[in-house]
Motif scaffolding. Sequence first.
Motif, PDB file in Angstrom:
ATOM      1  N   CYS A 183      -8.137  -3.811  -1.684  1.00  0.00           N
ATOM      2  CA  CYS A 183      -8.089  -2.339  -1.689  1.00  0.00           C
ATOM      3  C   CYS A 183      -7.748  -1.837  -3.091  1.00  0.00           C
ATOM      4  CB  CYS A 183      -7.096  -1.808  -0.661  1.00  0.00           C
ATOM      5  SG  CYS A 183      -5.374  -1.845  -1.180  1.00  0.00           S
ATOM      6  N   GLY A 196     -10.931  -0.904   0.732  1.00  0.00           N
ATOM      7  CA  GLY A 196     -10.010  -0.948   1.849  1.00  0.00           C
ATOM      8  C   GLY A 196     -10.413   0.072   2.898  1.00  0.00           C
ATOM      9  N   THR A 197      -9.600   0.198   3.933  1.00  0.00           N
ATOM     10  CA  THR A 197      -9.890   1.120   5.021  1.00  0.00           C
ATOM     11  C   THR A 197      -9.990   2.554   4.494  1.00  0.00           C
ATOM     12  OG1 THR A 197      -8.664  -0.315   6.515  1.00  0.00           O
ATOM     13  CG2 THR A 197      -9.104   1.932   7.276  1.00  0.00           C
ATOM     14  N   GLY A 198     -11.105   3.216   4.772  1.00  0.00           N
ATOM     15  CA  GLY A 198     -11.287   4.606   4.378  1.00  0.00           C
ATOM     16  C   GLY A 198     -11.708   4.800   2.934  1.00  0.00           C
ATOM     17  N   GLU A 199     -11.826   3.713   2.157  1.00  0.00           N
ATOM     18  CA  GLU A 199     -12.234   3.852   0.761  1.00  0.00           C
ATOM     19  C   GLU A 199     -13.759   3.858   0.647  1.00  0.00           C
ATOM     20  OE1 GLU A 199      -8.373   1.389  -1.007  1.00  0.00           O
ATOM     21  OE2 GLU A 199     -10.396   0.817  -1.615  1.00  0.00           O
ATOM     22  N   GLY A 240      -2.103  -2.662   6.239  1.00  0.00           N
ATOM     23  CA  GLY A 240      -2.747  -1.597   7.001  1.00  0.00           C
ATOM     24  C   GLY A 240      -3.863  -0.900   6.251  1.00  0.00           C
ATOM     25  N   ARG A 241      -3.914  -1.080   4.932  1.00  0.00           N
ATOM     26  CA  ARG A 241      -4.995  -0.489   4.142  1.00  0.00           C
ATOM     27  C   ARG A 241      -6.276  -1.321   4.222  1.00  0.00           C
ATOM     28  NH1 ARG A 241      -3.758   3.066  -0.030  1.00  0.00           N
ATOM     29  NH2 ARG A 241      -1.573   3.625  -0.246  1.00  0.00           N
ATOM     30  N   THR A 242      -6.163  -2.549   4.770  1.00  0.00           N
ATOM     31  CA  THR A 242      -7.315  -3.460   4.743  1.00  0.00           C
ATOM     32  C   THR A 242      -7.602  -3.991   6.146  1.00  0.00           C
ATOM     33  OG1 THR A 242      -5.824  -5.280   4.193  1.00  0.00           O
ATOM     34  CG2 THR A 242      -6.907  -4.178   2.365  1.00  0.00           C
ATOM     35  N   THR A 243      -7.907  -3.091   7.051  1.00  0.00           N
ATOM     36  CA  THR A 243      -8.194  -3.529   8.418  1.00  0.00           C
ATOM     37  C   THR A 243      -9.504  -4.311   8.501  1.00  0.00           C
ATOM     38  OG1 THR A 243      -9.190  -1.364   8.848  1.00  0.00           O
ATOM     39  CG2 THR A 243      -6.889  -1.676   9.511  1.00  0.00           C
ATOM     40  N   SER A 244     -10.379  -4.163   7.522  1.00  0.00           N
ATOM     41  CA  SER A 244     -11.601  -4.962   7.463  1.00  0.00           C
ATOM     42  C   SER A 244     -11.256  -6.389   7.044  1.00  0.00           C
ATOM     43  CB  SER A 244     -12.581  -4.360   6.451  1.00  0.00           C
ATOM     44  OG  SER A 244     -13.621  -5.273   6.175  1.00  0.00           O
ATOM     45  N   THR A 245     -12.005  -7.357   7.529  1.00  0.00           N
ATOM     46  CA  THR A 245     -11.786  -8.762   7.165  1.00  0.00           C
ATOM     47  C   THR A 245     -12.739  -9.222   6.061  1.00  0.00           C
ATOM     48  OG1 THR A 245     -13.301  -9.531   8.892  1.00  0.00           O
ATOM     49  CG2 THR A 245     -10.948  -9.338   9.487  1.00  0.00           C
TER      50      THR A 245
END
Length: 410
Positions: free
Chosen positions: A348, A367-370, A306-311
């Motif tokens: 992430c 990661g997501t939001g980082e 869930g921390r890495t929603t980007s591919t």
Amino acid sequence: MSADSILINRRKSVGVKVGSVMIGGGAPIVVQSMTNTDTADAEATAKQVQQLAAAGSELVRITVDTEKSASQVASIREKLDAMGCHVPLIGDFHYNGHTLLEKYPDCAEALAKYRINPGNVGFGRKKDNQFAVMIEKAIQYKKPVRIGVNWGSLDQQLLTQMMDDNASLAEPHDTDDVMKEALIVSALNSAEKAEEIGLARDQIVLSCKVSGVQKLISVYRDLAARCDYAIHLGLTEAGMGSKGIVASTAGMAILLQEGIGDKIRVSLTPEPNGDRTNEVIVAQEMLQTMGLRSFTPLVTACPGCGRTTSTVFQKLANSIQAHVRSQMPIWREKYIGVEDMNLAVMGCVVNGPGESKHADIGISLPGTGETPTAPVFIDGKKAMTLRGDNIAEEFRVIVDNYVENRYSHR
């Protein structure tokens, strides 16, 4: 048990020279593959052999089942040599090998090794004579032989006799145990006959292939305990896709961990129009992830969460692995030790920087939001930070530069 311990404790076998490749005798475990082209089509077969060799197959087996195929073997060898591909060719013979080897001496000479299946070499009174002819041809042309017994084509005369003998016992053994023993007896008896005819012990490789993982482990443990011949390891008819990969790895990895096996083949069923080289890659990765050999730099990559929603990290990991594999035929010829290089593409901040530091080259993507930055670590130290839309291209350049500057030229 560590990889070093496995190597030290490998079963001691007699070494067999196949062209420029050594099987057994303490040599590194060899990767073999097999073509699925019609051998009578010399152009297509040479092309596929070259592809398998470029992927890292150290031996390639071809089917020799008809006069048309036998008549093209020498041409295939010539075409490969003209391409600069000198991988040894193995001829796979069933039923009519004695005839083809006698009738086509250029085929017998061009092959580096013959594969003989005792269950398919002949039947009744003709069997011993036809087996002898093939062994005599191997002696004449100074070629080693793999005596390859297969669960699906076991010598029925031998099996029937052993089943009858078992049935007469006061307490008969389980049928599967009798069949397992028949596999081993077929291989060992055939090897003994080959030696009686005059084939040297260091010209013989044995295999006893089955399609079940537990049977594979049991058969090869017993075979290895009863002889010192070099052993070809493989799960026959492993299957397609993940099933074939998992089954082959599950069985062979246990045996390799115990020091059993001098040569391996992963018998994958390819997808329709699929890439035949996949079986080579799986075999290499099995040996490399076990620490038994190094073939090509491997990429450590996180599975995502869930921390890495980007591919982005998935695409970069795939891109880098593909780049490394495409470059290896060039790097292998140019640099010493590049196959041991470790790469990491992480997604992430949780494990990214740590894993990247452990690798020779690593990148920790946001990661997501980082913060949208990607620190790059080289030899355990942060070397730079990449930003923007060209991270993948820039990272490939960093990898190429590292290879050029880190590894000695041949």
